[in-house]
Design a protein around this motif. Structure first.
Motif, PDB file in Angstrom:
ATOM      1  N   GLN A  50      36.319  42.224  40.122  1.00  0.00           N
ATOM      2  CA  GLN A  50      35.300  42.198  39.494  1.00  0.00           C
ATOM      3  C   GLN A  50      33.878  42.140  40.536  1.00  0.00           C
ATOM      4  O   GLN A  50      32.922  42.319  40.416  1.00  0.00           O
ATOM      5  N   SER A  51      34.406  41.682  41.632  1.00  0.00           N
ATOM      6  CA  SER A  51      33.466  41.304  42.729  1.00  0.00           C
ATOM      7  C   SER A  51      33.203  42.930  43.549  1.00  0.00           C
ATOM      8  O   SER A  51      32.441  42.751  44.628  1.00  0.00           O
TER       9      SER A  51
ATOM     10  N   GLY B   9      31.798  42.909  37.776  1.00  0.00           N
ATOM     11  CA  GLY B   9      30.728  42.021  38.197  1.00  0.00           C
ATOM     12  C   GLY B   9      30.831  40.523  37.591  1.00  0.00           C
ATOM     13  O   GLY B   9      29.615  39.996  37.740  1.00  0.00           O
ATOM     14  N   CYS B  10      31.816  40.318  36.875  1.00  0.00           N
ATOM     15  CA  CYS B  10      31.784  38.891  36.284  1.00  0.00           C
ATOM     16  C   CYS B  10      32.265  37.773  37.248  1.00  0.00           C
ATOM     17  O   CYS B  10      32.814  38.037  38.187  1.00  0.00           O
ATOM     18  N   THR B  11      31.703  36.792  36.938  1.00  0.00           N
ATOM     19  CA  THR B  11      32.106  35.717  38.096  1.00  0.00           C
ATOM     20  C   THR B  11      32.216  34.422  36.955  1.00  0.00           C
ATOM     21  O   THR B  11      32.044  34.265  35.836  1.00  0.00           O
ATOM     22  N   LEU B  23      38.526  37.797  40.789  1.00  0.00           N
ATOM     23  CA  LEU B  23      38.797  38.090  39.407  1.00  0.00           C
ATOM     24  C   LEU B  23      39.068  39.664  39.288  1.00  0.00           C
ATOM     25  O   LEU B  23      38.442  40.407  40.072  1.00  0.00           O
ATOM     26  N   PHE B  24      39.942  39.868  38.189  1.00  0.00           N
ATOM     27  CA  PHE B  24      40.302  41.303  37.897  1.00  0.00           C
ATOM     28  C   PHE B  24      39.825  41.687  36.599  1.00  0.00           C
ATOM     29  O   PHE B  24      38.837  42.118  36.171  1.00  0.00           O
ATOM     30  N   LYS B 121      49.515  38.878  41.924  1.00  0.00           N
ATOM     31  CA  LYS B 121      48.696  38.662  41.009  1.00  0.00           C
ATOM     32  C   LYS B 121      48.779  37.374  40.251  1.00  0.00           C
ATOM     33  O   LYS B 121      49.879  36.800  40.247  1.00  0.00           O
ATOM     34  N   GLY B 122      47.796  36.995  39.454  1.00  0.00           N
ATOM     35  CA  GLY B 122      48.167  35.844  38.702  1.00  0.00           C
ATOM     36  C   GLY B 122      47.091  35.801  37.406  1.00  0.00           C
ATOM     37  O   GLY B 122      46.428  36.712  37.073  1.00  0.00           O
ATOM     38  N   THR B 123      47.647  34.966  36.561  1.00  0.00           N
ATOM     39  CA  THR B 123      46.913  34.790  35.233  1.00  0.00           C
ATOM     40  C   THR B 123      46.482  33.277  35.084  1.00  0.00           C
ATOM     41  O   THR B 123      47.260  32.311  35.349  1.00  0.00           O
TER      42      THR B 123
END
Lengths: 136, 140
Positions: A50-51, B9-11, B23-24, B121-123
């Motif tokens: 996302q970044s 671009g989410c946070t 974040l993915f 990776k994680g959730t």
């Protein structure tokens, strides 16, 4: 990564003992002797989140071990494999390193080329490797 | 022009926990009202319903590239109720306000997977435990 791959190959004593400094990215000098190693990058996948891009990359490289006999090619091929078989090591010169994660041999094939009608020709063993690494 | 935007671009912000997240994927699932059937013996045609008065807040899910220098803090946030804020990308980079939503919630599930040839990776799952406040993006 090309620089670090070249560094890794050309600083592996077992490989340079066989091919000396005849390790080339992409193009081989026309008059050069055998055996030698030539490599090409054929794919690169950067990791995205996302970044934006992070530093993790997956690169596919093709490495050819070239000689005048199959046994010579096998000898070079074995040393190339040894040079790359370094999971979790750093590759590259001081100040210009990448952190390796996994290195996987994906494919291997034998090829034979004739030049000028000669029956001697040259032989090569071409391998593709998947290199997973983090840039500094 | 429609105000669309690619999902990049989410946070995610935690009100009290200090956690680094790579974040993915971000998804808000299951914000819903129950369906209450209102038909009886006299009803004809279609079955009739009304929506429940209360809203189920659902669960937020995040796929992350696991931050190996910060996973103790992540474990510490499990079950801790706090303000959760998700900020979405601005429609245009010059916009004054990014769209966002926030709510009181708690991290209720973390899982991890390590595979050769890929990042660890994680959730993460966060239970929405109260009202969600949505804020529109705005150009000015």
């Amino acid at each position: 990564m090309r620089t670090q791959l070249y560094y890794q190959l050309s600083n592996t004593a077992g490989l340079t003992a066989v091919v000396s400094d005849r390790i080339y990215p992409q193009r081989v000098p026309k008059s050069d002797a055998t055996p030698y190693v030539v490599f090409d990058v054929i794919d690169r996948e950067a990791n995205y989140q996302q970044s934006g891009y992070n530093s993790f990359n997956k690169m596919i490289v093709e490495i050819s071990s070239v000689g005048t006999s199959i046994s010579e090619c096998v000898s070079v091929r074995d040393q190339v494999f040894t040079a790359l078989d370094t999971e979790h090591a750093e590759w590259g010169d001081t100040g210009d390193k990448v952190q390796m994660h996994s290195i996987k041999l994906l494919t291997e094939s034998d090829n034979f080329f004739l030049f000028d009608g000669s029956e001697d020709g040259i032989r090569e063993i071409t391998q593709t490797y998947e290199l997973n690494y983090t840039e500094a | 022009m429609a105000n669309f935007k690619e999902g990049i671009g989410c946070t995610l912000g935690f009100g009290t926990s200090s956690i680094t997240l790579n974040l993915f994927d971000v998804s808000l699932d299951g914000v819903s009202h129950s369906d209450i059937a209102t038909h009886d013996q006299s009803t004809t045609g279609y079955i009739t319903y009304v929506a429940s008065t209360l809203t189920e807040g659902g669960t937020m899910s995040f796929n992350v590239n696991w931050e190996l220098y910060d996973h103790v803090a992540l474990e510490g946030a499990l079950g801790v109720s706090q303000t959760i804020t998700i900020t979405l990308p601005k429609v245009n980079s010059g916009d004054a306000t990014a769209p966002s939503y926030s709510f009181t919630g708690y991290l209720n599930n973390i899982s991890q997977s390590a595979q050769i040839g890929d990042l660890i990776k994680g959730t993460l799952q966060i239970k929405v435990a109260d009202d969600i406040t949505f804020v529109d993006g705005a150009a000015v």
